[in-house]
Write a protein that holds these residues in place. Sequence first.
Motif, PDB file in Angstrom:
ATOM      1  N   THR A 449       0.833  -1.206   0.000  1.00 35.32           N
ATOM      2  CA  THR A 449       0.000   0.000   0.000  1.00 35.32           C
ATOM      3  C   THR A 449       0.865   1.253   0.000  1.00 35.32           C
ATOM      4  O   THR A 449       0.571   2.229  -0.718  1.00 35.32           O
ATOM      5  N   THR A 450       1.940   1.233   0.769  1.00 34.29           N
ATOM      6  CA  THR A 450       2.842   2.384   0.806  1.00 34.29           C
ATOM      7  C   THR A 450       3.507   2.607  -0.545  1.00 34.29           C
ATOM      8  O   THR A 450       3.591   3.742  -1.039  1.00 34.29           O
ATOM      9  N   ILE A 451       3.971   1.514  -1.150  1.00 31.87           N
ATOM     10  CA  ILE A 451       4.614   1.627  -2.463  1.00 31.87           C
ATOM     11  C   ILE A 451       3.632   2.153  -3.503  1.00 31.87           C
ATOM     12  O   ILE A 451       3.954   3.014  -4.330  1.00 31.87           O
ATOM     13  N   TYR A 452       2.396   1.656  -3.452  1.00 30.37           N
ATOM     14  CA  TYR A 452       1.402   2.086  -4.420  1.00 30.37           C
ATOM     15  C   TYR A 452       1.036   3.557  -4.241  1.00 30.37           C
ATOM     16  O   TYR A 452       0.779   4.264  -5.218  1.00 30.37           O
ATOM     17  N   LEU A 453       1.006   4.008  -2.998  1.00 34.11           N
ATOM     18  CA  LEU A 453       0.760   5.431  -2.768  1.00 34.11           C
ATOM     19  C   LEU A 453       1.873   6.270  -3.379  1.00 34.11           C
ATOM     20  O   LEU A 453       1.624   7.310  -3.995  1.00 34.11           O
ATOM     21  N   ALA A 454       3.113   5.822  -3.206  1.00 34.43           N
ATOM     22  CA  ALA A 454       4.253   6.546  -3.786  1.00 34.43           C
ATOM     23  C   ALA A 454       4.168   6.546  -5.309  1.00 34.43           C
ATOM     24  O   ALA A 454       4.409   7.581  -5.962  1.00 34.43           O
TER      25      ALA A 454
END
Length: 494
Positions: A449-454
């Motif tokens: 989720t963090t990577i996708y937000l970035a």
Amino acid sequence: MEVLELARWQFGITTVYHFLMVPLTIGLSLLVAGMQTAWVRTGDVRYLKMTKFWGKLLLVNFAMGVVTGIVQEFQFGMNWSEYSRFVGDVFGAPLAMEGLVAFFVESTFLGLWIFGWDRLPKKVHLACVWAFSLATVASAYFILAANSWMQHPVGVEFVDGKPTMNSIWAVLTNNTALAAIPHTVAGTFSVAAAFVVGVAAWHLWRKRSGDDEHRAVWRSSIRLGGWVGVVAFAVLAITGDVQGKLMFEQQPMKMASAEALCHTEAPASFSIMAIGDVADAECEDVKTFTVPALLSFLAHNDFTTEVKGVEDLVTEYEARYGTHYPDDPRLGELAGQPIDYVPSLPVTYWGFRAMIGFGAISAGLGVLALWLTRKGRIPASPWFPRLMLLGIVTPFVANSAGWIFTEMGRQPFVVVPNPTGVDGVWMFTATAVSNLSTGEVWTSLIGLTTIYLALGVVEVFLLRKYVRGGVDGVMPPPADPTHEDDDKALSFAY
């Protein structure tokens, strides 16, 4: 949260995010191919500018789609290994075909298209963009064939407790897939059309006064996007009707949950909306603005057909598939517990309406854009670009809501039983999850989720940058007549 719930959240987040890129890539690639065809046929530089501008935005989105798409197949081994063991003999074939098409045909011809502007003959270069664009559709076909098998398993026999494929042709020509494919492709055109109209409307409004050499690009883009969006919605309505009739035959619980139809009705009314909790046992009491007998027509093409309600279907499902989950420790809290055959009614009921409602709004904005720009008009009101830019969101919401409805509506099954198929070819979602700890799933959920937000921030930044750059940001600078080597007007300037 249990492993099952966390795994479903992770797959839902990553899949919905990835699907934001997919329809824009497919729809925009076909529109760009059409723009380049118009340029090759007419020689009108307006179409060349359109091809290069929209092609640049296509490439940004395609790159993000590839990055986020790779994770999807990894998840079958990460969180859904039991599912992979059960369906691997069937599911692997269309996924392998998609991989070959996506990574070989798409990538090869996309590369030739990017770097071949001043190296390939015009018609050969045009063939490259069509090959790439059609390959994206073929890629979607194989993915939809795999997903449709989960919705309606065919072409298999049950061997040693697992489905074994005996006809790849049956899998690829599954009537569920044949209905889903034109519906999904029409949805991609709807997304691309709204994107083109929104961005072009903003540029046209900025260039509304004075003499601007690129104004024709924005006007033509709006007209193209408007017409494509209207036609796409008409196709969505027709193909959606076909899907509804198949859903009535193959997944009656999904049909009932789409309407929050708690009790069997004959004829059955269609609910426009509800005020209150549709998950209540007496959910019909909260419905309002119903259309008499319309649901019967959507289900079976007549106004008298009986549509079974949730309560009667639960009784049928319990008799056929059991009342309790297996007493298996791997199921965690669900081991030995009663099976809930009712999908989340608020999600399915409102998801179905969001799909239709936002799709209709998108088409309506397309009609409005065509009307406001008719006969060379350029709207002066600042509400024009704002409304069209907001309109970009509507088909994305409709597409996402449609997929959420499709996947949530088949719960608690990950492979839905085929009413006329082979006994045993079905699987509960609870039995499909990997034997993992909650900590392991939390780690991958938070990390992805963090990577996708970035990645989302990066994509928005790049799209905004190239949108603001306009045509001047993608066209090569004027050739210097004093230098013979500067006359390569077809350089893609990437």
